[in-house]
Design a protein around this motif. Structure first.
Motif, mmCIF file in Angstrom:
data_model
loop_
_atom_site.group_PDB
_atom_site.id
_atom_site.type_symbol
_atom_site.label_atom_id
_atom_site.label_comp_id
_atom_site.label_asym_id
_atom_site.label_seq_id
_atom_site.Cartn_x
_atom_site.Cartn_y
_atom_site.Cartn_z
ATOM 1 N N LEU A 1 0.813 -1.212 0.000
ATOM 2 C CA LEU A 1 0.000 0.000 0.000
ATOM 3 C C LEU A 1 0.848 1.265 0.000
ATOM 4 O O LEU A 1 0.430 2.300 -0.527
ATOM 5 N N ARG A 2 2.042 1.201 0.571
ATOM 6 C CA ARG A 2 2.911 2.385 0.574
ATOM 7 C C ARG A 2 3.338 2.761 -0.850
ATOM 8 O O ARG A 2 3.709 3.906 -1.104
ATOM 9 N N ILE A 3 3.290 1.797 -1.738
ATOM 10 C CA ILE A 3 3.644 2.067 -3.135
ATOM 11 C C ILE A 3 2.409 2.455 -3.944
ATOM 12 O O ILE A 3 2.438 3.396 -4.727
ATOM 13 N N SER A 4 1.313 1.732 -3.742
ATOM 14 C CA SER A 4 0.131 1.918 -4.595
ATOM 15 C C SER A 4 -0.761 3.082 -4.180
ATOM 16 O O SER A 4 -1.597 3.523 -4.970
ATOM 17 N N PHE A 5 -0.598 3.578 -2.958
ATOM 18 C CA PHE A 5 -1.522 4.600 -2.458
ATOM 19 C C PHE A 5 -1.521 5.833 -3.348
ATOM 20 O O PHE A 5 -2.578 6.382 -3.676
ATOM 21 N N LYS A 6 -0.350 6.269 -3.768
ATOM 22 C CA LYS A 6 -0.274 7.483 -4.587
ATOM 23 C C LYS A 6 -0.968 7.295 -5.941
ATOM 24 O O LYS A 6 -1.508 8.245 -6.511
ATOM 25 N N TRP A 7 -0.958 6.056 -6.462
ATOM 26 C CA TRP A 7 -1.672 5.800 -7.717
ATOM 27 C C TRP A 7 -3.171 5.998 -7.520
ATOM 28 O O TRP A 7 -3.829 6.670 -8.323
ATOM 29 N N MET A 8 -3.695 5.394 -6.459
ATOM 30 C CA MET A 8 -5.145 5.422 -6.257
ATOM 31 C C MET A 8 -5.646 6.812 -5.888
ATOM 32 O O MET A 8 -6.707 7.238 -6.363
#
Length: 507
Positions: free
Chosen positions: A422-429
């Motif tokens: 989630l620390r990686i994907s959060f900015k995408w979402m």
């Protein structure tokens, strides 16, 4: 004052009563017939459909108004605490820089801004002392610390087994439910983004899909357009289809309203204007796809900050608009005003909600209307704390649940090396993948957001990206290495990723 779709219909109904062919004894039938003949029957249907798409279903009649905003008390409290932090950051910046929240521009400055309205990107104000009020990573830390107090000492066994960062018990869809919800994305259904590739002859799908799209536009049916774009929108039809789904049409009143907002920008300078300038300079201006739209972004976002009609969305948003008080009148409600006037404080990356729309709409008033409607329907949910299925908390939980359930080896490996996915994907979402995907792929993704009236596809795509890069990710030994593997998403093809993840790989 802005008049919405239903407002136009009501005005028309009043006018129709004055027509000689409308008889009092057959009023209902005559008005129905007049609506059919005039074409306003379809416009009324679209206006009602638009309202139903935006507003939540009626709750229990005894439920208090705040339940419409957010039914869970601990979510409301968390959102309130987060808002206080944002306001504290804004006020401290205001104090440090000795800059008022708002001021009237001198006449000379007004003329100068008016003259360069279409060339604001050439302006280079000194913004070195300004900083974003918050960034997505700050917001993520708040969500990580979110807890339901009822689960503190006796949470259920199934929830204790969730090893992700989000530790709140919300119901999210599993793969079978997602397959049912996104049924049109199935392997047996034609898709733009897959079946319009060079390997597939256009007569097999694309030509027929375009023909149906043209018919939908001719019929001017919002519900049909929404169903249609679930299979993707042809590039040439996308702008009109999105406008039809969002029930946006260019009435003279809408153009006049936009000009009034522009006048407000010319006359008054707000502290948030500098935050908007700073955000555009830090994000869109440095993006290979969007830097050419810098002037459009300033125009749209500056007008958006002045638009008080945006305040109406707080009726179903867990957030509340910030208030400012006339100097010396702190706490006296009769001297309170919403600040900024639209109630939305921009954060780092906010301008990326507008940037992709610039590819579709080149008339500022139309571009503005589309963005405003996209924001009050979808984007606000990506930066407010709520239990809504399309809210950012649910999206984070859905993403983590999909990975932990269907890619457990990958999930546990990344967790063990301190690289929580989630620390990686959060900015995408939180940015709806804007600025991460190639623009043609992003627009195909946003087709499905509009088609399904849901943001859940963002979490599914984020999980699909991890699945696609799983082999490489299993070899990394640190968060930095995992981030490097996922640093560039610009070559990814969205629809094949989604189809394979939902309907081919995962069982």
């Amino acid at each position: 004052m802005r008049v919405d779709g239903l407002g136009y219909v009501i005005l028309l109904m009043k006018a129709s009563l004055q027509r000689p062919e409308i008889k009092l004894e057959s009023l209902k039938e005559d008005i129905k017939e007049f609506f059919k003949i005039s074409g306003w029957e379809k416009k009324l249907q679209n206006a009602v459909y638009s309202e139903l798409s935006v507003f939540p279903l009626p709750s229990h009649p005894a439920a208090p108004p705040e339940h419409l905003k957010e039914p869970l008390v601990y979510m409301r409290k968390a959102q309130g605490s987060w808002e206080k932090r944002i306001l504290k950051s804004l006020n401290s910046m205001c104090t440090e820089l000795s800059i008022p929240l708002a001021r009237k521009r001198p006449v000379g400055e007004q003329k100068e801004l008016l003259n360069k309205w279409n060339e604001m990107g050439t302006d280079e104000p000194d913004l070195s002392l300004f900083r974003p009020v918050y960034a997505p990573k700050d917001f993520l830390e708040v969500l990580i610390n979110l807890r339901n107090p009822n689960y503190e000492n006796g949470d259920s066994l199934s929830f204790r087994t969730h090893l992700g960062l989000i530790q709140v018990p919300l119901k999210v869809k599993d793969i079978p439910e997602l397959k049912e919800f996104f049924v049109e994305l199935g392997l047996t259904t034609g898709q733009l983004g897959i079946d319009d590739s060079t390997q597939v002859p256009p007569e097999l799908f694309e030509n027929e899909h375009v023909r149906i799209g043209q018919k939908v536009l001719t019929e001017q049916d919002s519900a049909a357009a929404q169903q249609y774009v679930r299979q993707g929108s042809p590039t040439a039809l996308r702008a009109e289809l999105w406008a039809l789904i969002l029930n946006i049409s260019s009435h003279p009143e809408d153009i006049l309203y936009y000009e009034q907002l522009k006048t407000n920008v010319i006359q008054h300078d707000l502290l948030v204007d500098s935050l908007i300038y700073k955000d555009v300079k830090l994000t869109a201006s440095n993006d290979d796809y969007y830097f050419v739209f810098e002037d459009y972004l300033y125009q749209v976002l500056l007008c958006f900050s002045r638009d008080t009609s945006v305040l109406s969305h707080f009726a179903y948003n867990s957030a509340s608009p910030p208030k400012s008080y006339i100097r010396g009148k702190l706490g006296l409600e009769e001297y309170a005003v919403f600040y900024p006037p639209n109630g939305v404080i921009p954060f780092h990356g906010f301008s990326m909600y507008v940037a992709p729309l610039c590819f579709l709409y080149h008339e500022p008033s139309k571009l503005y209307q589309i963005f405003r409607e996209m924001y009050v329907r979808f984007f606000f949910r990506l930066h407010s704390i709520s239990s809504h299925p399309s809210g950012i908390v649910s999206l984070c939980l859905l993403f983590e649940t999909l990975l932990q359930t269907y890619l457990p080896q990958l999930f546990y490996h990344l967790r063990e090396i301190g690289a929580q996915p989630l620390r990686i994907s959060f900015k995408w979402m939180v940015r709806a993948f804007s600025g991460y995907l190639a623009t043609d792929q992003l627009l195909l993704l946003w087709d499905r957001i509009l088609g399904y009236n849901s943001l859940e596809i963002l979490a599914v795509l984020a999980a699909a990206v991890f699945a696609f890069r799983a082999v490489n990710l299993m070899e990394v030994t640190s968060l930095a290495a995992a981030e490097a593997v996922l640093a560039d998403l610009s070559t990814l093809k969205v629809m094949p990723l989604l189809q394979i993840f939902l309907f081919a790989t995962v069982t």
